[in-house]
Design a protein around this motif. Structure first.
Motif, PDB file in Angstrom:
ATOM      1  N   VAL A  69       0.855  -1.187   0.000  1.00  0.00           N
ATOM      2  CA  VAL A  69       0.000   0.000   0.000  1.00  0.00           C
ATOM      3  C   VAL A  69       0.893   1.240   0.000  1.00  0.00           C
ATOM      4  O   VAL A  69       1.723   1.408   0.889  1.00  0.00           O
ATOM      5  CB  VAL A  69      -0.928   0.030   1.228  1.00  0.00           C
ATOM      6  CG1 VAL A  69      -1.845   1.256   1.177  1.00  0.00           C
ATOM      7  CG2 VAL A  69      -1.753  -1.252   1.321  1.00  0.00           C
ATOM      8  N   THR A  70       0.734   2.076  -0.988  1.00  0.00           N
ATOM      9  CA  THR A  70       1.518   3.304  -1.084  1.00  0.00           C
ATOM     10  C   THR A  70       0.790   4.441  -0.378  1.00  0.00           C
ATOM     11  O   THR A  70      -0.392   4.675  -0.629  1.00  0.00           O
ATOM     12  CB  THR A  70       1.737   3.704  -2.557  1.00  0.00           C
ATOM     13  OG1 THR A  70       2.446   2.661  -3.223  1.00  0.00           O
ATOM     14  CG2 THR A  70       2.534   5.000  -2.657  1.00  0.00           C
ATOM     15  N   MET A  71       1.496   5.131   0.516  1.00  0.00           N
ATOM     16  CA  MET A  71       0.948   6.308   1.190  1.00  0.00           C
ATOM     17  C   MET A  71       2.037   7.355   1.246  1.00  0.00           C
ATOM     18  O   MET A  71       3.119   7.123   1.810  1.00  0.00           O
ATOM     19  CB  MET A  71       0.470   5.970   2.598  1.00  0.00           C
ATOM     20  CG  MET A  71       0.070   7.185   3.439  1.00  0.00           C
ATOM     21  SD  MET A  71      -1.445   7.961   2.906  1.00  0.00           S
ATOM     22  CE  MET A  71      -2.636   6.935   3.770  1.00  0.00           C
ATOM     23  N   GLU A  72       1.775   8.534   0.668  1.00  0.00           N
ATOM     24  CA  GLU A  72       2.742   9.619   0.676  1.00  0.00           C
ATOM     25  C   GLU A  72       2.036  10.917   1.036  1.00  0.00           C
ATOM     26  O   GLU A  72       0.893  11.150   0.625  1.00  0.00           O
ATOM     27  CB  GLU A  72       3.398   9.777  -0.712  1.00  0.00           C
ATOM     28  CG  GLU A  72       4.185   8.549  -1.168  1.00  0.00           C
ATOM     29  CD  GLU A  72       4.710   8.695  -2.578  1.00  0.00           C
ATOM     30  OE1 GLU A  72       4.261   9.633  -3.270  1.00  0.00           O
ATOM     31  OE2 GLU A  72       5.538   7.874  -2.990  1.00  0.00           O
ATOM     32  N   THR A  73       2.708  11.767   1.807  1.00  0.00           N
ATOM     33  CA  THR A  73       2.207  13.109   2.052  1.00  0.00           C
ATOM     34  C   THR A  73       3.249  14.107   1.569  1.00  0.00           C
ATOM     35  O   THR A  73       4.464  13.864   1.674  1.00  0.00           O
ATOM     36  CB  THR A  73       1.932  13.351   3.551  1.00  0.00           C
ATOM     37  OG1 THR A  73       3.144  13.190   4.290  1.00  0.00           O
ATOM     38  CG2 THR A  73       0.862  12.403   4.082  1.00  0.00           C
ATOM     39  N   GLU A  74       2.772  15.224   1.029  1.00  0.00           N
ATOM     40  CA  GLU A  74       3.699  16.258   0.565  1.00  0.00           C
ATOM     41  C   GLU A  74       3.097  17.640   0.788  1.00  0.00           C
ATOM     42  O   GLU A  74       1.884  17.823   0.719  1.00  0.00           O
ATOM     43  CB  GLU A  74       4.016  16.068  -0.919  1.00  0.00           C
ATOM     44  CG  GLU A  74       2.803  16.027  -1.823  1.00  0.00           C
ATOM     45  CD  GLU A  74       3.159  15.691  -3.259  1.00  0.00           C
ATOM     46  OE1 GLU A  74       4.189  16.228  -3.745  1.00  0.00           O
ATOM     47  OE2 GLU A  74       2.435  14.906  -3.872  1.00  0.00           O
ATOM     48  N   ARG A  75       3.981  18.586   1.072  1.00  0.00           N
ATOM     49  CA  ARG A  75       3.561  19.980   1.205  1.00  0.00           C
ATOM     50  C   ARG A  75       3.613  20.623  -0.179  1.00  0.00           C
ATOM     51  O   ARG A  75       4.610  20.483  -0.897  1.00  0.00           O
ATOM     52  CB  ARG A  75       4.463  20.713   2.185  1.00  0.00           C
ATOM     53  CG  ARG A  75       3.964  22.119   2.535  1.00  0.00           C
ATOM     54  CD  ARG A  75       4.664  22.635   3.777  1.00  0.00           C
ATOM     55  NE  ARG A  75       4.146  23.960   4.145  1.00  0.00           N
ATOM     56  CZ  ARG A  75       4.384  24.533   5.319  1.00  0.00           C
ATOM     57  NH1 ARG A  75       5.126  23.902   6.223  1.00  0.00           N
ATOM     58  NH2 ARG A  75       3.887  25.729   5.580  1.00  0.00           N
TER      59      ARG A  75
END
Length: 417
Positions: A410-416
């Motif tokens: 499962v891919t999970m990424e957060t970015e500003r």
């Protein structure tokens, strides 16, 4: 019986159904040394499922249990740390399992997207479950983990950055290939029949905060549409050029997300607003497709909730997939989804969380999410929250699931932004 005396880490109830078999396969692949048992109404059918699981599953015990026989459900719950159940519609078959787990202090995870069932579960068993140390966690599949966990991941990122509370937050289903499971269809039918017959139920469904811990404590933003129709750029500049319409499961998913905020003492913020959307692309017909899909969704939620029970029962059953059925292995493998959730914080920062999986969302991807939820509840006890009672995936095991996602594909990424 104390937790250390439990015979099993996980009991998978409904293991002979379509979703149950897929979840069993994932547990066999990812469960390691977890003590697992398969449960259902037929020992012979359970044996047939176990024979498909390879070496890892051959030592698993088999338990006869039936939701119409409370003593068998009570016995099953008393033997396990965690019960995973795929037996729906949950409005019909779920409450005896919730009751048994609340009484035994056993953690529980299901696939329910049935808002009224979840509300009744809260009303009847939240206090007992909390008193007995049980975590009752609904909506642990494609409904509603991508919704709940992308928002939770945004909250964690904004908190770490000191960027303030979450404000306007929008989930967008950007890519999707797959079908609706027979179990999901049966749950939708049960939901529509219940709301059609009961005006109070319809009012509860239409309340955006119907799953909250304290209705009076929730902010009032006026009407919050469950069937939005918007240009992508009205959500975020990164979506310029696309159109979005209503997402069929947006209403139940949004209520889970709002309950997470309440359970976490409104940590997302008092000005947190949430909606779900589905991308329909950027072609010249996209605005029409978005409007049409949104209108159909609104009609189903509105007129369907009022008049559904007047439709011939046989007609409804003939046009929907049957419970226990689903696509073949190749179709399940070729499915996928990708969601993007955008937020703007009270400090003016913008963030995006992206979550994706390979595999049909309603089947393969869901079985992974449910299996990982069970494993997190059973094996990652130190990473779980201190909350007990009727919870949500984010409020019960947000950190544990985020840690498990990479190894589960499962891919999970957060970015500003």
């Amino acid at each position: 019986m104390t937790e250390t005396q439990r015979e099993f880490d996980i009991v998978l109830y409904g293991a002979t159904g379509f979703a149950g078999k897929l979840t069993a396969q994932h547990l066999a692949a990812a469960g390691g040394h977890a003590r697992i048992a398969l449960a259902g109404r037929s020992t012979q059918k359970l044996l047939a499922v176990r024979e498909t699981l390879g070496e890892a599953g051959q030592s698993w015990s088999l338990i006869e249990a039936d939701a119409t026989s409370p003593s068998t459900i009570n016995d099953m719950a008393a033997r396990a740390r965690v019960i995973i159940t795929t037996v729906g519609p949950y409005t019909k078959y779920g409450m005896p399992v919730v009751a048994a787990c609340a009484a035994a202090g056993t953690d529980y995870a299901d696939l329910s997207g049935e808002t009224l069932f979840i509300r009744e579960s809260i009303d009847l068993f939240h206090k007992q479950a909390a008193d007995n140390g049980a975590r009752i966690v609904h909506s642990c599949g494609f409904d509603s983990i991508p919704s709940d966990l992308t928002v939770y991941a945004l909250y964690k990122r904004a908190l770490a950055d000191g960027a303030g509370d979450l404000g306007e937050t929008n989930f967008v289903l950007r890519g999707f290939a797959g079908g609706v499971s027979g179990g999901t269809a049966a749950s939708m039918v049960e939901f529509m029949r219940t709301s059609s017959a009961d005006a109070d139920a319809r009012r509860a469904i239409n309340d955006p905060y119907t799953l909250t811990t304290d209705r009076a404590a929730e902010p009032e933003f006026g009407h919050q549409s469950d069937t939005p129709w918007r240009r992508g750029r009205d959500i975020a500049p990164e979506l310029d050029g696309i159109w979005t319409g209503a997402f069929a499961m947006g209403a139940p998913n949004a209520r889970i997300v709002r309950r997470s905020n309440a359970l976490l003492d409104w940590s997302y913020g008092r000005t947190f607003r949430y909606a779900e959307n589905m991308s329909v692309g950027s072609s010249v017909v996209a605005p029409v497709a978005a409007a049409l899909g949104t209108a159909v969704n609104a009609a189903v939620l509105g007129l369907g909730g009022r008049y559904f029970d007047k439709l011939p029962r046989g007609l409804v059953e003939r046009v929907l997939p049957k419970p226990g059925t689903g696509p073949n292995e190749q179709a399940r493998a070729n499915g996928h989804y990708r969601v993007e959730t955008y937020t703007t914080t009270s400090g003016g920062a913008r963030y995006r969380a992206t979550m994706a999986q390979q595999g049909d969302p309603g089947y393969k991807a869901t079985s992974v999410l449910l299996g990982e939820s069970g494993l997190a509840l059973a094996l990652d006890r130190d990473a779980l929250s201190d909350l007990r009672g009727v919870l949500t995936p984010a409020a019960a095991m947000g950190d544990a699931l985020l840690a498990r996602f990479p190894d589960a594909g499962v891919t999970m990424e957060t970015e500003r932004l």
